[in-house]
Design a protein around this motif. Sequence first.
Motif, short mmCIF file in Angstrom:
data_model
loop_
_atom_site.label_atom_id
_atom_site.label_comp_id
_atom_site.label_asym_id
_atom_site.label_seq_id
_atom_site.Cartn_x
_atom_site.Cartn_y
_atom_site.Cartn_z
N LEU A 11 0.83 -1.20 0.00
CA LEU A 11 0.00 0.00 0.00
C LEU A 11 0.87 1.26 0.00
O LEU A 11 0.54 2.25 -0.65
N ALA A 12 2.00 1.19 0.69
CA ALA A 12 2.94 2.32 0.71
C ALA A 12 3.44 2.60 -0.70
O ALA A 12 3.51 3.77 -1.12
N MET A 13 3.78 1.56 -1.44
CA MET A 13 4.28 1.76 -2.80
C MET A 13 3.22 2.40 -3.70
O MET A 13 3.52 3.30 -4.47
N ILE A 14 1.98 1.94 -3.58
CA ILE A 14 0.91 2.51 -4.40
C ILE A 14 0.66 3.96 -4.02
O ILE A 14 0.63 4.85 -4.89
N LEU A 15 0.48 4.22 -2.74
CA LEU A 15 0.16 5.58 -2.29
C LEU A 15 1.27 6.56 -2.63
O LEU A 15 1.02 7.62 -3.22
N TRP A 16 2.50 6.21 -2.29
CA TRP A 16 3.62 7.13 -2.56
C TRP A 16 3.86 7.27 -4.06
O TRP A 16 4.27 8.32 -4.53
N LEU A 51 -3.96 18.63 -8.38
CA LEU A 51 -3.00 17.57 -8.06
C LEU A 51 -2.43 17.72 -6.65
O LEU A 51 -2.16 16.72 -5.97
N LEU A 52 -2.25 18.95 -6.18
CA LEU A 52 -1.79 19.17 -4.80
C LEU A 52 -2.85 18.75 -3.79
O LEU A 52 -2.52 18.19 -2.73
N ILE A 53 -4.10 18.99 -4.11
CA ILE A 53 -5.19 18.57 -3.22
C ILE A 53 -5.25 17.05 -3.13
O ILE A 53 -5.38 16.47 -2.05
N ILE A 54 -5.11 16.38 -4.27
CA ILE A 54 -5.11 14.91 -4.28
C ILE A 54 -3.93 14.39 -3.47
O ILE A 54 -4.09 13.51 -2.61
N SER A 55 -2.73 14.90 -3.72
CA SER A 55 -1.53 14.46 -3.00
C SER A 55 -1.65 14.74 -1.52
O SER A 55 -1.33 13.89 -0.67
N GLY A 56 -2.12 15.94 -1.18
CA GLY A 56 -2.27 16.30 0.22
C GLY A 56 -3.26 15.41 0.95
O GLY A 56 -3.03 15.01 2.09
N SER A 57 -4.35 15.07 0.28
CA SER A 57 -5.35 14.19 0.89
C SER A 57 -4.78 12.80 1.15
O SER A 57 -5.01 12.20 2.21
N LEU A 58 -4.04 12.27 0.18
CA LEU A 58 -3.44 10.95 0.37
C LEU A 58 -2.41 10.96 1.49
O LEU A 58 -2.34 10.02 2.30
N LEU A 59 -1.61 12.01 1.56
CA LEU A 59 -0.61 12.11 2.63
C LEU A 59 -1.28 12.28 3.99
O LEU A 59 -0.80 11.77 5.00
N TRP A 60 -2.39 13.00 4.02
CA TRP A 60 -3.14 13.18 5.26
C TRP A 60 -3.62 11.82 5.77
O TRP A 60 -3.49 11.50 6.94
N VAL A 61 -4.14 11.00 4.88
CA VAL A 61 -4.57 9.65 5.26
C VAL A 61 -3.37 8.83 5.74
O VAL A 61 -3.44 8.13 6.75
N TRP A 62 -2.24 8.93 5.04
CA TRP A 62 -1.06 8.14 5.40
C TRP A 62 -0.53 8.49 6.79
O TRP A 62 -0.20 7.62 7.57
N PHE A 63 -0.45 9.78 7.07
CA PHE A 63 0.14 10.21 8.33
C PHE A 63 -0.87 10.37 9.47
O PHE A 63 -0.47 10.50 10.62
N ARG A 64 -2.16 10.35 9.18
CA ARG A 64 -3.15 10.58 10.22
C ARG A 64 -4.19 9.47 10.30
O ARG A 64 -5.37 9.71 10.52
N THR A 65 -3.75 8.24 10.12
CA THR A 65 -4.63 7.10 10.35
C THR A 65 -4.17 6.42 11.62
O THR A 65 -3.03 5.96 11.71
N GLY A 66 -5.06 6.39 12.60
CA GLY A 66 -4.73 5.80 13.88
C GLY A 66 -5.95 5.76 14.77
O GLY A 66 -7.04 6.20 14.39
N TYR A 67 -5.74 5.27 15.98
CA TYR A 67 -6.85 4.98 16.87
C TYR A 67 -6.47 5.41 18.28
O TYR A 67 -5.38 5.13 18.75
N LYS A 68 -7.39 6.09 18.94
CA LYS A 68 -7.15 6.56 20.30
C LYS A 68 -8.19 5.95 21.23
O LYS A 68 -9.40 6.07 20.98
N ILE A 69 -7.70 5.30 22.27
CA ILE A 69 -8.59 4.73 23.28
C ILE A 69 -8.61 5.70 24.46
O ILE A 69 -7.59 5.92 25.11
N GLY A 70 -9.77 6.29 24.69
CA GLY A 70 -9.96 7.20 25.82
C GLY A 70 -10.74 6.51 26.92
O GLY A 70 -10.94 5.29 26.90
N GLU A 71 -11.20 7.28 27.87
CA GLU A 71 -11.97 6.71 28.98
C GLU A 71 -13.32 6.18 28.52
O GLU A 71 -13.77 5.14 28.98
N GLN A 72 -13.99 6.91 27.62
CA GLN A 72 -15.32 6.52 27.20
C GLN A 72 -15.46 6.27 25.71
O GLN A 72 -16.48 5.78 25.26
N TRP A 73 -14.43 6.62 24.95
CA TRP A 73 -14.54 6.56 23.49
C TRP A 73 -13.35 5.87 22.85
O TRP A 73 -12.22 6.02 23.30
N LEU A 74 -13.62 5.16 21.77
CA LEU A 74 -12.58 4.73 20.83
C LEU A 74 -12.71 5.70 19.67
O LEU A 74 -13.77 5.79 19.03
#
Length: 148
Positions: A11-16, A51-74
């Motif tokens: 997936l890294a090869m495709i996205l980058w 093209l910058l919007i497309i690239s920026g959106s893909l990079l945003w997904v790449w660097f900002r995909t994650g999960y936070k476990i809080g007291e009441q919320w995932l």
Amino acid sequence: MYFPSKKDSWLAMILWGVVLVCLIDGIFNFQWGVYMLPSPLDDYFMKLAVLLIISGSLLWVWFRTGYKIGEQWLIVHFGPIKKKIPIEEIGKVFPSKDPFIAPALSVNRLEIHYGNGRYVKVSPKDKGLFLKQLREKLTRKESPYDHS
């Protein structure tokens, strides 16, 4: 606690690759693609912006995909998308290898069922610690884990 998504190398090869092609084509104007823009918008700067919007959106997904476990919320982050799941509604969690679209950058996933028939698939980098933290938050309920 925050858990970044595990990232598969294919997936890294495709996205980058897509990001690089968009940036190189946009900056150097190689005309690699077909851009169907109305005449007033059909210029170098509009193409570069798209093209910058497309690239920026893909990079945003790449660097900002994650999960936070809080007291009441995932809280599930997938680029600009944020989903809050009440921990008390989580019914069961089990492994999944489903390759379909999900807020995960790996096919090695966990399927989390919650609420009334809803589910989300996540791919935390440290699956063991993620499950341990989730289990601690769910101690007031029966164990939601089905490891079949």
